[in-house]
Design a protein around this motif. Structure first.
Motif, mmCIF file in Angstrom:
data_model
loop_
_atom_site.group_PDB
_atom_site.id
_atom_site.type_symbol
_atom_site.label_atom_id
_atom_site.label_comp_id
_atom_site.label_asym_id
_atom_site.label_seq_id
_atom_site.Cartn_x
_atom_site.Cartn_y
_atom_site.Cartn_z
ATOM 1 N N ALA A 227 -35.620 -12.395 -14.206
ATOM 2 C CA ALA A 227 -34.658 -13.487 -14.052
ATOM 3 C C ALA A 227 -35.156 -14.351 -12.906
ATOM 4 N N ALA A 228 -35.663 -15.531 -13.227
ATOM 5 C CA ALA A 228 -36.246 -16.413 -12.211
ATOM 6 C C ALA A 228 -35.535 -17.751 -12.237
ATOM 7 N N GLN A 229 -35.396 -18.359 -11.071
ATOM 8 C CA GLN A 229 -34.778 -19.671 -11.021
ATOM 9 C C GLN A 229 -35.291 -20.458 -9.825
ATOM 10 N N LYS A 230 -35.248 -21.778 -9.987
ATOM 11 C CA LYS A 230 -35.537 -22.696 -8.886
ATOM 12 C C LYS A 230 -34.255 -23.452 -8.600
ATOM 13 N N GLN A 231 -33.766 -23.304 -7.363
ATOM 14 C CA GLN A 231 -32.483 -23.877 -6.965
ATOM 15 C C GLN A 231 -32.704 -25.189 -6.208
ATOM 16 N N HIS A 232 -31.973 -26.232 -6.608
ATOM 17 C CA HIS A 232 -31.986 -27.521 -5.916
ATOM 18 C C HIS A 232 -30.611 -27.708 -5.274
ATOM 19 N N LEU A 233 -30.544 -27.688 -3.947
ATOM 20 C CA LEU A 233 -29.262 -27.703 -3.241
ATOM 21 C C LEU A 233 -29.059 -29.042 -2.526
ATOM 22 N N PHE A 234 -27.862 -29.632 -2.702
ATOM 23 C CA PHE A 234 -27.563 -30.953 -2.141
ATOM 24 C C PHE A 234 -26.336 -30.979 -1.229
ATOM 25 N N TYR A 235 -25.406 -30.020 -1.410
ATOM 26 C CA TYR A 235 -24.173 -30.035 -0.622
ATOM 27 C C TYR A 235 -23.838 -28.626 -0.166
ATOM 28 N N VAL B 241 -1.918 -13.407 -11.286
ATOM 29 C CA VAL B 241 -2.619 -14.048 -10.172
ATOM 30 C C VAL B 241 -4.126 -13.936 -10.375
ATOM 31 N N ILE B 242 -4.579 -12.763 -10.800
ATOM 32 C CA ILE B 242 -6.013 -12.564 -11.058
ATOM 33 C C ILE B 242 -6.446 -13.368 -12.284
ATOM 34 N N ASP B 243 -5.604 -13.422 -13.309
ATOM 35 C CA ASP B 243 -5.939 -14.189 -14.510
ATOM 36 C C ASP B 243 -6.170 -15.661 -14.192
ATOM 37 N N TYR B 244 -5.375 -16.206 -13.279
ATOM 38 C CA TYR B 244 -5.453 -17.637 -12.978
ATOM 39 C C TYR B 244 -6.348 -17.964 -11.781
ATOM 40 N N PHE B 245 -6.539 -17.005 -10.856
ATOM 41 C CA PHE B 245 -7.325 -17.288 -9.654
ATOM 42 C C PHE B 245 -8.554 -16.402 -9.517
ATOM 43 N N GLY B 246 -8.711 -15.409 -10.393
ATOM 44 C CA GLY B 246 -9.852 -14.517 -10.287
ATOM 45 C C GLY B 246 -9.602 -13.381 -9.315
ATOM 46 N N ASP B 247 -10.584 -12.502 -9.177
ATOM 47 C CA ASP B 247 -10.441 -11.372 -8.266
ATOM 48 C C ASP B 247 -11.031 -11.660 -6.891
ATOM 49 N N LEU B 248 -11.746 -12.802 -6.764
ATOM 50 C CA LEU B 248 -12.378 -13.167 -5.504
ATOM 51 C C LEU B 248 -12.002 -14.591 -5.118
ATOM 52 N N VAL B 249 -12.236 -14.925 -3.844
ATOM 53 C CA VAL B 249 -12.051 -16.287 -3.356
ATOM 54 C C VAL B 249 -13.321 -16.698 -2.620
ATOM 55 N N THR B 250 -13.887 -17.837 -3.005
ATOM 56 C CA THR B 250 -15.128 -18.304 -2.379
ATOM 57 C C THR B 250 -14.842 -18.824 -0.975
ATOM 58 N N THR B 251 -15.757 -18.532 -0.045
ATOM 59 C CA THR B 251 -15.587 -18.983 1.338
ATOM 60 C C THR B 251 -16.669 -19.963 1.765
ATOM 61 N N ASN B 252 -17.783 -19.984 1.069
ATOM 62 C CA ASN B 252 -18.898 -20.867 1.392
ATOM 63 C C ASN B 252 -19.669 -21.140 0.107
ATOM 64 N N ILE B 253 -19.853 -22.397 -0.264
ATOM 65 C CA ILE B 253 -20.534 -22.738 -1.516
ATOM 66 C C ILE B 253 -21.626 -23.765 -1.253
ATOM 67 N N ALA B 254 -22.801 -23.525 -1.810
ATOM 68 C CA ALA B 254 -23.880 -24.515 -1.823
ATOM 69 C C ALA B 254 -23.941 -25.094 -3.232
ATOM 70 N N TYR B 255 -23.817 -26.413 -3.329
ATOM 71 C CA TYR B 255 -23.782 -27.102 -4.627
ATOM 72 C C TYR B 255 -25.113 -27.773 -4.929
ATOM 73 N N GLY B 256 -25.425 -27.880 -6.214
ATOM 74 C CA GLY B 256 -26.631 -28.568 -6.657
ATOM 75 C C GLY B 256 -26.905 -28.266 -8.109
ATOM 76 N N GLY B 257 -28.150 -27.952 -8.414
ATOM 77 C CA GLY B 257 -28.530 -27.604 -9.779
ATOM 78 C C GLY B 257 -29.579 -26.517 -9.760
ATOM 79 N N VAL B 258 -29.791 -25.885 -10.912
ATOM 80 C CA VAL B 258 -30.757 -24.788 -10.982
ATOM 81 C C VAL B 258 -31.444 -24.779 -12.337
ATOM 82 N N ILE B 259 -32.741 -24.498 -12.311
ATOM 83 C CA ILE B 259 -33.511 -24.236 -13.529
ATOM 84 C C ILE B 259 -33.679 -22.734 -13.610
ATOM 85 N N ASP B 260 -33.183 -22.151 -14.665
ATOM 86 C CA ASP B 260 -33.059 -20.698 -14.772
ATOM 87 C C ASP B 260 -33.836 -20.222 -15.990
#
Length: 511
Positions: A180-188, A221-240
């Protein structure tokens, strides 16, 4: 509306005054009626609260535009089409979507509604590689459904709305491993204000939850919000890219080559694969997350990553930890633990089952021997009339595959693969397996004298092996119908780890 003890006492007193003089049965009836009335009213209140909760949850889930694992979702009203792409959003709408604090379900791989307040994003421009080699089902399931929250989550495998079983069945056929290989392009990059700074909407959701644990309501609550909450996110695109490779292939330059493929995803024709790689890589799939999904040109798609970013890297905490300390937090942890236990058991069961299938398949075929015939000059001397090859010199690659043969469950002994008789000379190509399960190839010439015994000499042998392939140049022992040796004939015998060849034409992989 509520019922308290004073109300009940007043009703009982009134009933006793009415029945003074000993109407015990009537008194019991009144008491039972009051208790039933209290239960009915209490049930009605819970139904009202549950109804309010459903409305609030649905309203948050329908918020648009919103973020998904594939990018920004727009035109997503109840009557509108599902569409990805942030190009048409103004700056304010874009800022409202590229946020942290979103809920996430690690098992369905979905981004959910916002739980924690988010800071404004900061810009960046970075590229990173991720290459993960998964040797078995357990390794893949741990990557697909991560339980260790100290690690970073990656988009790619997670963005696909398919089960790990489907990926496993598609890529782990036989003794395989997955790259499983990917190249991540991060902008935010964006963080939450803190891990307990809840949005007003989520505070309202918590206020509607009952103090008494109700598994169905807390599961919503889990059905609508999931079992986790994100605290830090890097946004962009990826070639996978996912690649299925024979488990025994271990060229150290393989990972470098896979990364070069990602760099050259627009045109890979100039890349030179590692020795033997094309023979051992079976299935390959390229996927792109982020950017304009309507753009077929990969280069233009990459340039659109910043306009329609997807969450590429993120960290997360269990949803119950963001609840205020108290009864409802304890209830939420109980629902979280139940959810985690259910899916963990399912993942463990599926993983063991699929690993057992692989082991059973390997055991069933561990004595199979695969025979491959190839010829370097196949276009000049087309031994098997290979499709696409013409009897002229051209750009054909060396050692095209001519013919294959499988010898199932080959036990100790020998098998003649080819024999040519000319006069008093017998030429044979022989496969031999010894007592230790090692295979080897032999080229044998036998002379038939007029008097005496047959004279035999071995003119070519390979080193015996228990796994992998042995190869013998058979040019001098593979004769045509008129006794003329064919040029460049090569024979391979493979056990346990056999190369996988392409079509029988001049573009087939090298032997």
């Amino acid at each position: 509306m509520s019922v308290n003890n004073n109300d009940i006492k007043a009703v009982i007193t009134q009933a006793m005054n009415i029945n003074r003089g000993g109407g015990i049965f009537m008194l019991l009836s009144v008491i039972m009626l009051v208790v039933a009335l209290q239960l009915l009213i209490s049930s009605s209140i819970k139904m009202v609260e549950a109804g309010e909760l459903d409305v609030a949850l649905k309203r948050m889930a329908e918020r648009c535009p919103s973020m998904t694992m594939r990018g920004i979702k727009t035109s997503c009203g109840p009557n509108g089409p599902f569409r990805l792409g942030g190009e048409g959003l103004d700056a304010n709408a874009f800022n409202d979507v590229v946020i942290s604090g979103l809920g996430y379900d690690r098992f369905t791989k979905e981004m959910k509604s916002q739980v924690l307040k988010s800071k404004s994003f900061t810009t960046r421009k970075d590229t990173y590689y991720l290459t993960k080699i998964m040797q078995d089902a357990k390794t893949m399931y741990d990557f697909f459904y991560p339980m260790d929250l100290s690690n970073t989550f990656f988009n790619g495998l997670y963005s696909r709305r398919i089960s790990a079983n489907e990926v496993f069945n598609g890529y782990f056929k036989g003794e395989m491993k997955i790259s499983a290989a990917q190249k991540q392009h991060l902008f935010y990059n964006v963080q939450v204000t803190n891990n307990n700074d809840l949005t007003d909407e989520f505070k309202y959701i918590i206020s509607l939850l009952p103090d008494v644990y109700n598994p169905d309501i807390y599961r919503k609550v889990i059905d609508y919000f999931g079992d986790l909450v994100t605290t830090n996110i890097a946004y962009g695109g990826v070639i996978d890219q996912l690649t299925s490779i024979k488990a025994c292939y271990s060229d150290p330059s393989m990972i470098t080559y896979i990364q070069q493929q990602l760099d050259s995803s627009i045109d890979t024709s100039a890349l030179k694969p590692p020795n033997g790689y094309v023979n051992y890589a079976k299935v390959q799939q390229l996927d792109i997350v982020g950017g304009n999904p309507q753009e077929a040109n990969i280069d233009k798609r990459i340039r659109s990553f910043s306009k329609n970013p997807a969450p590429i890297l993120f960290n997360a905490v269990p949803i119950w930890t963001v609840f205020p300390v108290g009864t409802k937090q304890n209830n939420m942890k109980r629902a979280y633990d139940t959810y985690l236990s259910e899916f963990s058991q399912k993942v463990a069961t599926d993983s063991k089952f699929l690993d057992s299938l692989v082991k059973a398949e390997a055991a069933e075929h561990e004595r199979d021997v695969f025979i491959y015939w190839g010829q370097s000059s196949v276009c000049r001397n087309n031994l098997y009339n290979v499709p696409g090859c013409k009897a002229i010199t051209g750009n054909c690659r060396s050692a095209c595959l001519m013919n294959t043969e499988v010898i199932p469950n080959f036990q100790q002994g020998q098998k003649v693969l080819h024999q040519h008789v000319e006069g008093d000379t017998i030429r044979r190509l022989v496969l031999i397996k010894d007592k230790s399960d090692k295979i080897a190839l032999y080229s044998v010439i036998s002379l038939l004298p007029i008097y005496g015994n047959m004279q035999t000499r071995y003119t070519g042998t390979t080193v015996p092996i228990t796994s992998g392939c042995v190869e013998l140049n058979a040019s001098n022992y593979f004769y045509g119908p008129v006794g003329v040796p064919y040029e460049g004939v090569v024979i391979k015998a493979c056990v346990r780890c056999n190369p996988m060849f392409g079509a029988n034409n001049c573009e087939c992989p090298k032997l």
